[in-house]
Design a protein around this motif. Structure first.
Motif, PDB file in Angstrom:
ATOM      1  N   THR A  59      -5.206  -1.781   2.169  1.00 13.29           N
ATOM      2  CA  THR A  59      -6.019  -2.962   1.872  1.00 13.29           C
ATOM      3  C   THR A  59      -6.905  -2.718   0.651  1.00 13.29           C
ATOM      4  O   THR A  59      -7.180  -3.642  -0.113  1.00 13.29           O
ATOM      5  CB  THR A  59      -6.893  -3.343   3.088  1.00 13.29           C
ATOM      6  OG1 THR A  59      -7.746  -2.248   3.446  1.00 13.29           O
ATOM      7  CG2 THR A  59      -6.023  -3.705   4.280  1.00 13.29           C
ATOM      8  N   GLN A  60      -7.321  -1.473   0.437  1.00 17.26           N
ATOM      9  CA  GLN A  60      -8.091  -1.155  -0.766  1.00 17.26           C
ATOM     10  C   GLN A  60      -7.231  -1.299  -2.014  1.00 17.26           C
ATOM     11  O   GLN A  60      -7.693  -1.785  -3.050  1.00 17.26           O
ATOM     12  CB  GLN A  60      -8.649   0.263  -0.679  1.00 17.26           C
ATOM     13  CG  GLN A  60      -9.768   0.421   0.334  1.00 17.26           C
ATOM     14  CD  GLN A  60     -10.190   1.868   0.506  1.00 17.26           C
ATOM     15  OE1 GLN A  60      -9.661   2.758  -0.162  1.00 17.26           O
ATOM     16  NE2 GLN A  60     -11.109   2.112   1.410  1.00 17.26           N
ATOM     17  N   ALA A  61      -5.977  -0.879  -1.939  1.00 14.10           N
ATOM     18  CA  ALA A  61      -5.075  -1.020  -3.076  1.00 14.10           C
ATOM     19  C   ALA A  61      -4.835  -2.503  -3.385  1.00 14.10           C
ATOM     20  O   ALA A  61      -4.792  -2.906  -4.554  1.00 14.10           O
ATOM     21  CB  ALA A  61      -3.752  -0.319  -2.794  1.00 14.10           C
ATOM     22  N   LEU A  62      -4.715  -3.320  -2.348  1.00 12.41           N
ATOM     23  CA  LEU A  62      -4.552  -4.755  -2.557  1.00 12.41           C
ATOM     24  C   LEU A  62      -5.806  -5.362  -3.184  1.00 12.41           C
ATOM     25  O   LEU A  62      -5.728  -6.270  -4.011  1.00 12.41           O
ATOM     26  CB  LEU A  62      -4.238  -5.444  -1.223  1.00 12.41           C
ATOM     27  CG  LEU A  62      -2.909  -5.060  -0.573  1.00 12.41           C
ATOM     28  CD1 LEU A  62      -2.783  -5.710   0.796  1.00 12.41           C
ATOM     29  CD2 LEU A  62      -1.745  -5.443  -1.463  1.00 12.41           C
ATOM     30  N   PHE A  63      -6.965  -4.850  -2.791  1.00 12.46           N
ATOM     31  CA  PHE A  63      -8.205  -5.321  -3.398  1.00 12.46           C
ATOM     32  C   PHE A  63      -8.263  -4.952  -4.880  1.00 12.46           C
ATOM     33  O   PHE A  63      -8.690  -5.743  -5.721  1.00 12.46           O
ATOM     34  CB  PHE A  63      -9.416  -4.736  -2.670  1.00 12.46           C
ATOM     35  CG  PHE A  63     -10.732  -5.076  -3.316  1.00 12.46           C
ATOM     36  CD1 PHE A  63     -11.247  -6.357  -3.224  1.00 12.46           C
ATOM     37  CD2 PHE A  63     -11.432  -4.133  -4.043  1.00 12.46           C
ATOM     38  CE1 PHE A  63     -12.448  -6.685  -3.826  1.00 12.46           C
ATOM     39  CE2 PHE A  63     -12.635  -4.448  -4.646  1.00 12.46           C
ATOM     40  CZ  PHE A  63     -13.148  -5.729  -4.535  1.00 12.46           C
ATOM     41  N   LEU A  64      -7.830  -3.728  -5.211  1.00 11.85           N
ATOM     42  CA  LEU A  64      -7.802  -3.320  -6.609  1.00 11.85           C
ATOM     43  C   LEU A  64      -6.890  -4.229  -7.416  1.00 11.85           C
ATOM     44  O   LEU A  64      -7.215  -4.618  -8.548  1.00 11.85           O
ATOM     45  CB  LEU A  64      -7.309  -1.874  -6.721  1.00 11.85           C
ATOM     46  CG  LEU A  64      -8.299  -0.778  -6.316  1.00 11.85           C
ATOM     47  CD1 LEU A  64      -7.603   0.578  -6.358  1.00 11.85           C
ATOM     48  CD2 LEU A  64      -9.506  -0.772  -7.217  1.00 11.85           C
ATOM     49  N   PHE A  92      -2.125 -15.259   3.547  1.00 12.01           N
ATOM     50  CA  PHE A  92      -0.899 -15.287   4.334  1.00 12.01           C
ATOM     51  C   PHE A  92      -0.030 -16.468   3.915  1.00 12.01           C
ATOM     52  O   PHE A  92      -0.544 -17.476   3.423  1.00 12.01           O
ATOM     53  CB  PHE A  92      -1.230 -15.382   5.830  1.00 12.01           C
ATOM     54  CG  PHE A  92      -2.017 -14.231   6.350  1.00 12.01           C
ATOM     55  CD1 PHE A  92      -1.434 -12.979   6.506  1.00 12.01           C
ATOM     56  CD2 PHE A  92      -3.350 -14.376   6.677  1.00 12.01           C
ATOM     57  CE1 PHE A  92      -2.157 -11.898   6.984  1.00 12.01           C
ATOM     58  CE2 PHE A  92      -4.097 -13.300   7.160  1.00 12.01           C
ATOM     59  CZ  PHE A  92      -3.485 -12.065   7.313  1.00 12.01           C
ATOM     60  N   PRO A  93       1.283 -16.382   4.119  1.00 13.81           N
ATOM     61  CA  PRO A  93       2.185 -17.466   3.725  1.00 13.81           C
ATOM     62  C   PRO A  93       2.085 -18.652   4.676  1.00 13.81           C
ATOM     63  O   PRO A  93       2.996 -18.930   5.461  1.00 13.81           O
ATOM     64  CB  PRO A  93       3.565 -16.799   3.777  1.00 13.81           C
ATOM     65  CG  PRO A  93       3.420 -15.708   4.783  1.00 13.81           C
ATOM     66  CD  PRO A  93       2.020 -15.193   4.629  1.00 13.81           C
ATOM     67  N   LEU A 127       1.289 -10.127  -2.583  1.00 12.44           N
ATOM     68  CA  LEU A 127       0.088  -9.876  -1.802  1.00 12.44           C
ATOM     69  C   LEU A 127       0.230 -10.395  -0.374  1.00 12.44           C
ATOM     70  O   LEU A 127      -0.134  -9.718   0.587  1.00 12.44           O
ATOM     71  CB  LEU A 127      -1.118 -10.528  -2.470  1.00 12.44           C
ATOM     72  CG  LEU A 127      -1.598  -9.911  -3.788  1.00 12.44           C
ATOM     73  CD1 LEU A 127      -2.688 -10.777  -4.413  1.00 12.44           C
ATOM     74  CD2 LEU A 127      -2.104  -8.500  -3.577  1.00 12.44           C
ATOM     75  N   ARG A 128       0.754 -11.603  -0.244  1.00 12.35           N
ATOM     76  CA  ARG A 128       0.917 -12.183   1.098  1.00 12.35           C
ATOM     77  C   ARG A 128       1.865 -11.343   1.953  1.00 12.35           C
ATOM     78  O   ARG A 128       1.595 -11.067   3.124  1.00 12.35           O
ATOM     79  CB  ARG A 128       1.468 -13.600   0.973  1.00 12.35           C
ATOM     80  CG  ARG A 128       0.482 -14.621   0.405  1.00 12.35           C
ATOM     81  CD  ARG A 128       1.234 -15.869   0.025  1.00 12.35           C
ATOM     82  NE  ARG A 128       0.357 -16.956  -0.369  1.00 12.35           N
ATOM     83  CZ  ARG A 128       0.760 -18.020  -1.052  1.00 12.35           C
ATOM     84  NH1 ARG A 128       2.028 -18.104  -1.429  1.00 12.35           N
ATOM     85  NH2 ARG A 128      -0.090 -18.976  -1.380  1.00 12.35           N
ATOM     86  N   ASP A 157       4.731 -15.367  -8.150  1.00 15.98           N
ATOM     87  CA  ASP A 157       5.316 -14.214  -7.490  1.00 15.98           C
ATOM     88  C   ASP A 157       4.292 -13.150  -7.140  1.00 15.98           C
ATOM     89  O   ASP A 157       4.421 -12.463  -6.128  1.00 15.98           O
ATOM     90  CB  ASP A 157       6.408 -13.604  -8.376  1.00 15.98           C
ATOM     91  CG  ASP A 157       7.615 -14.520  -8.508  1.00 15.98           C
ATOM     92  OD1 ASP A 157       7.815 -15.345  -7.600  1.00 15.98           O
ATOM     93  OD2 ASP A 157       8.346 -14.406  -9.509  1.00 15.98           O
ATOM     94  N   ALA A 158       3.275 -12.975  -8.005  1.00  7.41           N
ATOM     95  CA  ALA A 158       2.280 -11.937  -7.736  1.00  7.41           C
ATOM     96  C   ALA A 158       1.552 -12.202  -6.427  1.00  7.41           C
ATOM     97  O   ALA A 158       1.290 -11.284  -5.660  1.00  7.41           O
ATOM     98  CB  ALA A 158       1.288 -11.853  -8.896  1.00  7.41           C
TER      99      ALA A 158
END
Length: 440
Positions: A286-291, A434-435, A307-308, A302-303
């Motif tokens: 989750t930290q990597a997703l925040f970065l 989320f999708p 994430l979703r 697409d980006a």
């Protein structure tokens, strides 16, 4: 210090081929960051877990309870002095790089943290002395641990994408600590040695970090009280909310330290160590997703789909992991601490459900509301949760001891989940995480 642009790569490419190349770069960057951070967090949480069977048996129930109390109070000092850098530190680094002011940010952060460490360390010392269970020498050694931890600029290392360097340093330090602890910590009298080894390990990591990121030309740098005060004033609301909630989540062990027998502290601490290890495996993703969000604010195409998908994947995985822990609680406790800690099975079967809730809170709160500019809403959710959960924790610990502390910890995380999800639904931001239909 040279740095690369934080503009989305895919936005600078032409045609569909450029979009595909940009997406591949984004996914590769995400995977690289996530891999490094998973490694760092695994070392930070799984190495102590690997040491637990040796430490718990060597120290015994009483001294292990003292050790757990030290770590609990240390966590509070770190929570106070970190001052939300763990949340928005990478964003600060990116902004400072754009202004060419990274050196100023690093020095101002040290000033701010020292200002917060002084009262924090004093309270830490008084609380440990008040328990009447810790010798003056052990207190003096233990107070150095939160100081070294707080001053380690992990947030800056993350923001500068020096993750693999930090991983190498952490691996050397943590594995060396584990080897020495297993070899030397043999009796309850070795508690001071154990704490001393932890302090030396953290100081080594701190020194390596500053050596790697501190500007080479220091001739023009001078400490600035004004700069430190500016940092404290800018983030006060976010700090107050995150500190209030963080203090509430970890309140159980602190309350046990002053209201319950030492055996109850040890029982809860063993169960809680498994919870911390689970979070140590999920938090880095989750930290990597925040970065990723902080660098590019990717909010379409697409980006965002990446994430979703990653959010669904990590939430599903941690939920399965928690179920495995629930059904294997007896085996886990016996392996980690032995039959003398069998009473920890019940608390573990409760707090093992904290990681899925904490992961959901990271996805919705930090990675969605905070990144989308809803800082006030996120801070309000944290403050509301703390206001309700703190008295609940006090009552639960007094009435039910370790089991009550476990219940209170889950209640706090679940309450924050409900509030943040409601905010995300009402603001239309839920589909960013989320999708689902209805977001923007």
């Amino acid at each position: 210090m040279a740095h690369s642009s934080t503009a989305p790569t895919w936005a600078c490419e032409g045609g569909s081929g450029g979009l595909e190349a940009g997406l591949r770069k984004r996914v590769a960057s995400l995977v690289g960051d996530a891999t490094a951070i998973v490694g760092i967090q695994a070392l930070n949480f799984l190495v102590p877990l690997a040491a637990l069977p040796f430490v718990s048996r060597a120290l015994g129930i009483e001294q292990f309870g003292v050790y757990a109390t030290m770590l609990s109070y240390s966590a509070y000092v770190v929570l106070l002095a970190d001052y939300s850098f763990n949340i928005n530190g990478p964003q600060r680094v990116h902004a400072a790089l754009g202004r060419g002011a990274l050196d100023r940010l690093l020095l101002d952060s040290v000033v701010a943290k020292i200002a917060l460490l002084l009262p924090g360390a004093l309270v830490f010392t008084v609380l440990l002395a008040w328990t009447g269970r810790v010798s003056p020498l052990a207190i003096g050694m233990a107070v150095l641990l939160p100081i070294a931890t707080t001053l380690t600029p992990r947030w800056a290392v993350y923001g500068l994408s020096r993750l693999h360097l930090f991983l190498a340093v952490s691996a050397l330090a943590r594995v060396s600590w584990l080897i020495v602890v297993v070899a030397l910590v043999k009796t309850p009298d070795d508690l001071i040695l154990l704490v001393g080894l932890s302090v030396v390990t953290q100081v080594f990591i701190l020194a390596c970090c500053y050596t790697a990121i501190w500007p080479r030309d220091r001739s023009q740098l001078r400490p600035s009280l004004r700069g430190g005060v500016a940092i404290l004033s800018e983030d006060f609301k976010l700090f107050a909310s995150s500190a209030s909630l963080g203090a509430t989540k970890d309140l159980g062990l602190a309350l046990l330290a002053v209201t319950a027998p030492i055996s109850s502290i040890s029982i809860y601490a063993v169960a809680d160590r498994v919870r911390v290890a689970l979070l140590g495996l999920t938090a880095p993703v989750t930290q990597a997703l925040f970065l990723l969000s902080a660098k590019s604010a990717a909010n379409r195409g697409d980006a965002l789909d990446v994430l979703r998908f990653a959010n669904v994947l990590i939430l599903s995985a941690v939920t399965v992991g928690s179920l495995v822990v629930y059904f294997s609680a007896g085996t886990i406790i016996d392996a980690l601490a032995g039959p003398h800690f069998s009473a920890a099975v019940g608390p573990l079967q409760v707090i093992c459900f904290i990681p899925p809730l904490a992961t959901l809170n990271s996805i919705i709160g930090t990675n969605t509301l905070l990144v989308s500019g809803r800082q006030s809403a996120y801070a309000g959710a944290q403050l509301a949760t703390a206001a309700i959960a703190a008295p609940t924790a006090l009552a639960a610990v007094v009435l039910a001891g370790a089991a009550g502390a476990a219940f209170a910890a889950v209640f706090a995380e679940a309450l924050l989940s409900v509030i943040t999800v409601v905010i995300a639904l009402r603001s239309g931001l839920i589909a960013r995480a989320f999708p689902l239909p209805g977001g923007r």
